[in-house]
Design a protein around this motif. Structure first.
Motif, PDB file in Angstrom:
ATOM      1  N   GLU A 173      23.131   5.027   1.578  1.00 19.42           N
ATOM      2  CA  GLU A 173      22.094   4.290   2.313  1.00 19.42           C
ATOM      3  C   GLU A 173      20.696   4.866   2.098  1.00 19.42           C
ATOM      4  N   THR A 174      20.407   5.252   0.876  1.00 22.53           N
ATOM      5  CA  THR A 174      19.056   5.711   0.539  1.00 22.53           C
ATOM      6  C   THR A 174      18.619   5.096  -0.785  1.00 22.53           C
ATOM      7  N   ALA A 175      17.319   5.068  -0.996  1.00 23.76           N
ATOM      8  CA  ALA A 175      16.769   4.755  -2.309  1.00 23.76           C
ATOM      9  C   ALA A 175      16.554   6.068  -3.054  1.00 23.76           C
ATOM     10  N   ASP A 176      16.605   6.029  -4.369  1.00 26.17           N
ATOM     11  CA  ASP A 176      16.337   7.226  -5.158  1.00 26.17           C
ATOM     12  C   ASP A 176      14.929   7.737  -4.854  1.00 26.17           C
ATOM     13  N   ILE A 177      14.766   9.051  -4.817  1.00 26.78           N
ATOM     14  CA  ILE A 177      13.499   9.650  -4.408  1.00 26.78           C
ATOM     15  C   ILE A 177      12.338   9.244  -5.307  1.00 26.78           C
ATOM     16  N   ASN A 178      12.623   8.907  -6.550  1.00 25.48           N
ATOM     17  CA  ASN A 178      11.566   8.541  -7.501  1.00 25.48           C
ATOM     18  C   ASN A 178      11.312   7.039  -7.557  1.00 25.48           C
ATOM     19  N   LYS A 229       0.831  -1.212   0.000  1.00 25.16           N
ATOM     20  CA  LYS A 229       0.000   0.000   0.000  1.00 25.16           C
ATOM     21  C   LYS A 229       0.864   1.260   0.000  1.00 25.16           C
ATOM     22  N   LEU A 230       1.912   1.264   0.810  1.00 28.91           N
ATOM     23  CA  LEU A 230       2.797   2.428   0.857  1.00 28.91           C
ATOM     24  C   LEU A 230       3.427   2.692  -0.506  1.00 28.91           C
ATOM     25  N   GLY A 231       3.772   1.630  -1.200  1.00 30.42           N
ATOM     26  CA  GLY A 231       4.361   1.781  -2.533  1.00 30.42           C
ATOM     27  C   GLY A 231       3.421   2.442  -3.525  1.00 30.42           C
ATOM     28  N   LYS A 232       2.140   2.151  -3.411  1.00 29.12           N
ATOM     29  CA  LYS A 232       1.159   2.729  -4.322  1.00 29.12           C
ATOM     30  C   LYS A 232       0.955   4.226  -4.087  1.00 29.12           C
ATOM     31  N   ARG A 233       1.308   4.703  -2.904  1.00 31.06           N
ATOM     32  CA  ARG A 233       1.148   6.132  -2.583  1.00 31.06           C
ATOM     33  C   ARG A 233       2.505   6.801  -2.355  1.00 31.06           C
ATOM     34  N   HIS A 234       3.533   6.248  -2.998  1.00 35.10           N
ATOM     35  CA  HIS A 234       4.898   6.732  -2.779  1.00 35.10           C
ATOM     36  C   HIS A 234       5.033   8.231  -3.058  1.00 35.10           C
ATOM     37  N   LYS A 235       4.545   8.693  -4.190  1.00 33.09           N
ATOM     38  CA  LYS A 235       4.706  10.104  -4.543  1.00 33.09           C
ATOM     39  C   LYS A 235       4.002  11.017  -3.534  1.00 33.09           C
ATOM     40  N   GLU A 236       2.840  10.597  -3.092  1.00 36.44           N
ATOM     41  CA  GLU A 236       2.091  11.392  -2.119  1.00 36.44           C
ATOM     42  C   GLU A 236       2.849  11.487  -0.796  1.00 36.44           C
ATOM     43  N   ALA A 254      16.828  -6.197   5.533  1.00 38.65           N
ATOM     44  CA  ALA A 254      18.173  -5.727   5.909  1.00 38.65           C
ATOM     45  C   ALA A 254      18.820  -4.909   4.800  1.00 38.65           C
ATOM     46  N   ASN A 255      18.010  -4.216   4.032  1.00 31.85           N
ATOM     47  CA  ASN A 255      18.514  -3.415   2.905  1.00 31.85           C
ATOM     48  C   ASN A 255      18.436  -1.939   3.258  1.00 31.85           C
ATOM     49  N   ARG A 256      19.583  -1.341   3.576  1.00 28.66           N
ATOM     50  CA  ARG A 256      19.619   0.067   3.929  1.00 28.66           C
ATOM     51  C   ARG A 256      19.502   0.985   2.716  1.00 28.66           C
ATOM     52  N   GLY A 257      19.549   0.416   1.544  1.00 35.73           N
ATOM     53  CA  GLY A 257      19.367   1.202   0.337  1.00 35.73           C
ATOM     54  C   GLY A 257      17.945   1.136  -0.194  1.00 35.73           C
ATOM     55  N   ALA A 258      17.025   0.677   0.637  1.00 36.27           N
ATOM     56  CA  ALA A 258      15.627   0.553   0.232  1.00 36.27           C
ATOM     57  C   ALA A 258      14.799   1.685   0.816  1.00 36.27           C
ATOM     58  N   SER A 259      13.608   1.890   0.261  1.00 35.48           N
ATOM     59  CA  SER A 259      12.666   2.855   0.818  1.00 35.48           C
ATOM     60  C   SER A 259      12.126   2.351   2.149  1.00 35.48           C
ATOM     61  N   ILE A 260      11.814   1.060   2.175  1.00 35.40           N
ATOM     62  CA  ILE A 260      11.310   0.409   3.388  1.00 35.40           C
ATOM     63  C   ILE A 260      12.229  -0.762   3.713  1.00 35.40           C
ATOM     64  N   ARG A 261      12.733  -0.787   4.916  1.00 30.56           N
ATOM     65  CA  ARG A 261      13.623  -1.877   5.342  1.00 30.56           C
ATOM     66  C   ARG A 261      12.915  -2.742   6.380  1.00 30.56           C
ATOM     67  N   VAL A 262      12.978  -4.046   6.166  1.00 33.67           N
ATOM     68  CA  VAL A 262      12.456  -5.016   7.130  1.00 33.67           C
ATOM     69  C   VAL A 262      13.649  -5.688   7.795  1.00 33.67           C
ATOM     70  N   GLY A 263      13.616  -5.796   9.104  1.00 30.66           N
ATOM     71  CA  GLY A 263      14.731  -6.400   9.825  1.00 30.66           C
ATOM     72  C   GLY A 263      14.788  -7.909   9.656  1.00 30.66           C
ATOM     73  N   ARG A 264      15.979  -8.451   9.797  1.00 30.23           N
ATOM     74  CA  ARG A 264      16.147  -9.910   9.682  1.00 30.23           C
ATOM     75  C   ARG A 264      15.339 -10.643  10.752  1.00 30.23           C
ATOM     76  N   ARG A 315      18.864  14.451  -0.386  1.00 28.65           N
ATOM     77  CA  ARG A 315      19.255  13.325   0.468  1.00 28.65           C
ATOM     78  C   ARG A 315      18.956  11.984  -0.171  1.00 28.65           C
ATOM     79  N   LEU A 316      17.769  11.843  -0.757  1.00 32.38           N
ATOM     80  CA  LEU A 316      17.351  10.570  -1.364  1.00 32.38           C
ATOM     81  C   LEU A 316      17.872  10.483  -2.798  1.00 32.38           C
TER      82      LEU A 316
END
Length: 324
Positions: free
Chosen positions: A264-269, A239-246, A276-286, A258-259
């Motif tokens: 350690e960021t994902a591109d803003i677009n 759901k968050l992905g579908k409203r990313h721009k908003e 465990a991906n620090r280069g993602a928009s959303i990171r889930v822990g192991r 910054r993005l």
């Protein structure tokens, strides 16, 4: 003749039943904090609807952070007609968190507030151990002051750029996460004022090959924390992905600096998530993946984000939005 510090630290309880209340509200820019003080008779603290008139809005008396002879009060501001002023983002967030479907899920937040300490006439503020840590005295003073004030601060750490630090607040439930971040920011402003240091919440205050400053927001709901919660987490992230721009549009000014897809960021677009991906928009822990339940981290918010906006949007998108 007493020195200034002695006068500031006078114990009022020895001579009066009055206390000093410092009323805090968000200023016109949406990121600056303003305040005014008045003295109150101690028993008035028991009233639930006490309010004080500010310039033209009204400031509704919220849960105070109180220690000793003083209290800090985070305020909602309204026009004389009773309408929330434009920078009162708490109003809409409170509506989200009071919704029965949201309240039933008991949303938890842990916010990692990054910031940068600068000198008035130079790039970095240096203190003891300046070859290793820039501004340790301010950071430690802020940590203890937040604990003393009753803020649910959970830790501090240094960051990549010289003079860059982070404090964490949480886990906090619902609207209290925003309240506590704003009050913790105010305390930090007051401490840097006393230290003669400039506080910056800019997401990239100085150009360079280093990380910017963010406000990573960790989030979970009751369903996510229970067995089978990992599937709930994945649906929420979708759901968050579908409203990313908003979300990006509301996650802080200057966030495009910054993005970048680096440091350690994902591109803003781009929206992506991973374990465990620090280069993602959303990171889930192991641990969350392994246990099949837990939380996720939204790494997109900038350091100057409004915590009421970010926490409210995450809850509204994941719990109320139907995904259409």
């Amino acid at each position: 003749m007493a020195c200034l510090t002695d006068l500031v630290n006078l114990n009022l309880s020895d001579c009066t039943n009055m206390i000093i209340a410092e009323y805090i509200w968000v200023g016109g820019s949406g990121i600056d904090l303003r305040s005014k003080a008045r003295h109150l008779v101690l028993f008035l603290l028991m009233r639930l609807h006490l309010f004080v008139s500010l310039y033209s809005p009204q400031a509704i008396f919220k849960d105070p952070f109180r220690r000793g002879d003083n209290i800090l009060v985070m305020c909602d501001c309204y026009t004389p007609q009773g309408e929330p002023i434009p920078t009162n983002k708490r109003y809409n967030a409170a509506k989200v968190f009071s919704h029965p479907d949201v309240a039933a899920e008991v949303p938890w937040y842990g916010i990692e507030q990054e910031y940068t300490l600068l000198q008035k006439d130079g790039p970095y503020y240096c203190a003891a151990g300046a070859d290793k840590a820039f501004g340790r005295d301010v950071v430690d003073a802020h940590y203890k002051a937040c604990l003393y004030a009753g803020i649910n601060i959970s830790g501090i750490n240094g960051e990549v750029m010289p003079g860059q630090w982070e404090f964490q607040v949480g886990p906090s439930v619902g609207i209290s996460a925003g309240d506590e971040i704003w009050v913790a920011r105010y305390i930090l402003e007051r401490i840097t004022e006393m230290a003669g240091v400039v506080l910056s919440l800019d997401p990239k205050p100085i150009k360079g090959d280093w990380n910017g400053a963010g406000a990573h927001t960790n989030y979970s709901t009751k369903s996510m924390r229970e067995p089978g919660g990992y599937e709930v987490i994945k649906k929420a992230i979708e759901k968050l992905g579908k409203r990313h721009k908003e979300h990006i549009a509301a996650y802080g000014e200057g966030n495009e600096r910054r993005l970048t897809g680096h440091h350690e960021t994902a591109d803003i677009n781009t929206f992506k998530w991973g374990v465990a991906n620090r280069g993602a928009s959303i990171r889930v822990g192991r641990d969350t993946e392994k246990e099949g339940k837990g939380y996720f981290e939204d790494r997109r918010p900038a350091s100057n984000m409004d915590p009421y906006v970010v926490t409210g949007m995450i809850a509204e998108t994941t719990l109320l939005w139907k995904g259409n």
